[in-house]
Design a protein around this motif. Sequence first.
Motif, PDB file in Angstrom:
ATOM      1  N   GLY A   1      45.819 161.203 110.807  1.00  0.00           N
ATOM      2  CA  GLY A   1      45.113 161.391 112.068  1.00  0.00           C
ATOM      3  C   GLY A   1      45.782 160.754 113.270  1.00  0.00           C
ATOM      4  N   THR A   2      46.964 160.169 113.100  1.00  0.00           N
ATOM      5  CA  THR A   2      47.613 159.479 114.221  1.00  0.00           C
ATOM      6  C   THR A   2      48.734 160.274 114.884  1.00  0.00           C
ATOM      7  N   LEU A   3      49.147 161.386 114.298  1.00  0.00           N
ATOM      8  CA  LEU A   3      50.329 162.085 114.811  1.00  0.00           C
ATOM      9  C   LEU A   3      50.163 162.595 116.236  1.00  0.00           C
ATOM     10  N   ALA A   4      48.961 162.948 116.636  1.00  0.00           N
ATOM     11  CA  ALA A   4      48.737 163.456 117.987  1.00  0.00           C
ATOM     12  C   ALA A   4      48.374 162.347 118.977  1.00  0.00           C
ATOM     13  N   THR A   5      48.420 161.102 118.548  1.00  0.00           N
ATOM     14  CA  THR A   5      48.078 159.991 119.432  1.00  0.00           C
ATOM     15  C   THR A   5      49.340 159.441 120.098  1.00  0.00           C
ATOM     16  N   LYS A   6      49.149 158.478 120.987  1.00  0.00           N
ATOM     17  CA  LYS A   6      50.284 157.846 121.661  1.00  0.00           C
ATOM     18  C   LYS A   6      51.062 156.928 120.736  1.00  0.00           C
ATOM     19  N   ALA A   7      50.473 156.556 119.610  1.00  0.00           N
ATOM     20  CA  ALA A   7      51.141 155.674 118.648  1.00  0.00           C
ATOM     21  C   ALA A   7      51.080 156.296 117.253  1.00  0.00           C
ATOM     22  N   PRO A   8      51.818 157.394 117.028  1.00  0.00           N
ATOM     23  CA  PRO A   8      51.766 158.027 115.713  1.00  0.00           C
ATOM     24  C   PRO A   8      52.368 157.139 114.641  1.00  0.00           C
ATOM     25  N   VAL A   9      51.750 157.161 113.474  1.00  0.00           N
ATOM     26  CA  VAL A   9      52.260 156.422 112.331  1.00  0.00           C
ATOM     27  C   VAL A   9      52.775 157.463 111.346  1.00  0.00           C
ATOM     28  N   ARG A  10      54.086 157.527 111.222  1.00  0.00           N
ATOM     29  CA  ARG A  10      54.721 158.547 110.385  1.00  0.00           C
ATOM     30  C   ARG A  10      54.992 157.987 108.986  1.00  0.00           C
ATOM     31  N   THR A  11      54.221 158.444 108.038  1.00  0.00           N
ATOM     32  CA  THR A  11      54.378 158.017 106.647  1.00  0.00           C
ATOM     33  C   THR A  11      54.504 159.266 105.773  1.00  0.00           C
ATOM     34  N   VAL A  12      54.713 159.053 104.491  1.00  0.00           N
ATOM     35  CA  VAL A  12      54.759 160.165 103.551  1.00  0.00           C
ATOM     36  C   VAL A  12      53.455 160.957 103.627  1.00  0.00           C
ATOM     37  N   GLY A  13      52.346 160.261 103.714  1.00  0.00           N
ATOM     38  CA  GLY A  13      51.046 160.923 103.706  1.00  0.00           C
ATOM     39  C   GLY A  13      50.633 161.564 105.006  1.00  0.00           C
ATOM     40  N   SER A  14      51.158 161.089 106.128  1.00  0.00           N
ATOM     41  CA  SER A  14      50.728 161.646 107.409  1.00  0.00           C
ATOM     42  C   SER A  14      51.736 162.604 108.018  1.00  0.00           C
ATOM     43  N   TYR A  15      53.004 162.457 107.698  1.00  0.00           N
ATOM     44  CA  TYR A  15      54.042 163.172 108.432  1.00  0.00           C
ATOM     45  C   TYR A  15      54.890 164.119 107.582  1.00  0.00           C
ATOM     46  N   TRP A  16      55.280 163.690 106.402  1.00  0.00           N
ATOM     47  CA  TRP A  16      56.235 164.469 105.619  1.00  0.00           C
ATOM     48  C   TRP A  16      55.640 165.826 105.237  1.00  0.00           C
ATOM     49  N   PRO A  17      56.416 166.902 105.385  1.00  0.00           N
ATOM     50  CA  PRO A  17      55.870 168.237 105.150  1.00  0.00           C
ATOM     51  C   PRO A  17      55.896 168.718 103.696  1.00  0.00           C
ATOM     52  N   HIS A  18      56.800 168.159 102.880  1.00  0.00           N
ATOM     53  CA  HIS A  18      56.959 168.664 101.512  1.00  0.00           C
ATOM     54  C   HIS A  18      57.122 167.511 100.529  1.00  0.00           C
ATOM     55  N   ALA A  19      56.478 167.608  99.395  1.00  0.00           N
ATOM     56  CA  ALA A  19      56.623 166.583  98.353  1.00  0.00           C
ATOM     57  C   ALA A  19      58.046 166.580  97.796  1.00  0.00           C
ATOM     58  N   THR A  20      58.706 167.727  97.837  1.00  0.00           N
ATOM     59  CA  THR A  20      60.086 167.785  97.349  1.00  0.00           C
ATOM     60  C   THR A  20      61.019 166.955  98.239  1.00  0.00           C
ATOM     61  N   THR A  21      60.674 166.805  99.505  1.00  0.00           N
ATOM     62  CA  THR A  21      61.465 165.959 100.412  1.00  0.00           C
ATOM     63  C   THR A  21      61.389 164.510  99.960  1.00  0.00           C
ATOM     64  N   LEU A  22      60.233 164.079  99.511  1.00  0.00           N
ATOM     65  CA  LEU A  22      60.073 162.725  98.996  1.00  0.00           C
ATOM     66  C   LEU A  22      60.986 162.519  97.787  1.00  0.00           C
ATOM     67  N   PHE A  23      60.947 163.444  96.839  1.00  0.00           N
ATOM     68  CA  PHE A  23      61.804 163.340  95.662  1.00  0.00           C
ATOM     69  C   PHE A  23      63.273 163.281  96.080  1.00  0.00           C
ATOM     70  N   ASP A  24      63.677 164.195  96.949  1.00  0.00           N
ATOM     71  CA  ASP A  24      65.066 164.282  97.393  1.00  0.00           C
ATOM     72  C   ASP A  24      65.526 162.977  98.036  1.00  0.00           C
ATOM     73  N   TYR A  25      64.716 162.444  98.929  1.00  0.00           N
ATOM     74  CA  TYR A  25      65.094 161.220  99.642  1.00  0.00           C
ATOM     75  C   TYR A  25      65.138 160.010  98.709  1.00  0.00           C
ATOM     76  N   VAL A  26      64.128 159.863  97.875  1.00  0.00           N
ATOM     77  CA  VAL A  26      64.099 158.720  96.958  1.00  0.00           C
ATOM     78  C   VAL A  26      65.295 158.784  96.010  1.00  0.00           C
ATOM     79  N   ARG A  27      65.584 159.956  95.506  1.00  0.00           N
ATOM     80  CA  ARG A  27      66.689 160.078  94.541  1.00  0.00           C
ATOM     81  C   ARG A  27      68.032 159.729  95.176  1.00  0.00           C
ATOM     82  N   ARG A  28      68.284 160.193  96.381  1.00  0.00           N
ATOM     83  CA  ARG A  28      69.610 159.997  96.966  1.00  0.00           C
ATOM     84  C   ARG A  28      69.759 158.676  97.721  1.00  0.00           C
ATOM     85  N   ALA A  29      68.666 158.060  98.170  1.00  0.00           N
ATOM     86  CA  ALA A  29      68.797 156.915  99.077  1.00  0.00           C
ATOM     87  C   ALA A  29      68.105 155.625  98.654  1.00  0.00           C
ATOM     88  N   MET A  30      67.330 155.653  97.593  1.00  0.00           N
ATOM     89  CA  MET A  30      66.582 154.469  97.208  1.00  0.00           C
ATOM     90  C   MET A  30      66.947 154.010  95.802  1.00  0.00           C
TER      91      MET A  30
END
Length: 179
Positions: free
Chosen positions: A92-121
């Motif tokens: 609920g914060t993305l349209a506010t002046k202080a958006p909080v971008r997290t996996v749950g609020s911002y990321w569009p695809h669960a596959t992006t989470l897998f991809d990022y964690v696998r290659r960078a974490m």
Amino acid sequence: MSTSKRIVVGAVALLAACASQPQSGKPPAFGATVSADEIALWDISIPPSGEGLPAGSGSVKQGEAVYTAKCQSCHGERGVGKPADALVGGKGTLATKAPVRTVGSYWPHATTLFDYVRRAMPIANPLSLSNDEVYAVSAYVLNLNGIIPADAVMNAQTLPQVKMPNREGFVSDWPPRPR
């Protein structure tokens, strides 16, 4: 630009052009030819469709153990952040002046989470998690965000089916990918 500066710039451009021209008519011999098998080892991008997801699976419970051992020191208990970014919250914060971008609020695809964690974490040891660990951590983070239930198991079939809250907030620029 003064005449002397023009001469210097022109001379540098001429030298650069000459340096890039092969002297013997052959291309420069830098490195070695890379085989298709070697390229495949590094071609690990996963598009939103999930095409190319590897074999393996992981549950939320398994993910909690992996997260505690390998992620919590940076992302905080239960993904709240500190010292690294929060992974949970922000709905609920993305349209506010202080958006909080997290996996749950911002990321569009669960596959992006897998991809990022696998290659960078983890940040100090990227590409070190097994596929099962990446599926498990992905399941755990998705569960912390209330996106999947606690008994969910993520794998190549279930992960692309996860409906992320901000999925419609993006326009896909992924072209079809020949394999």
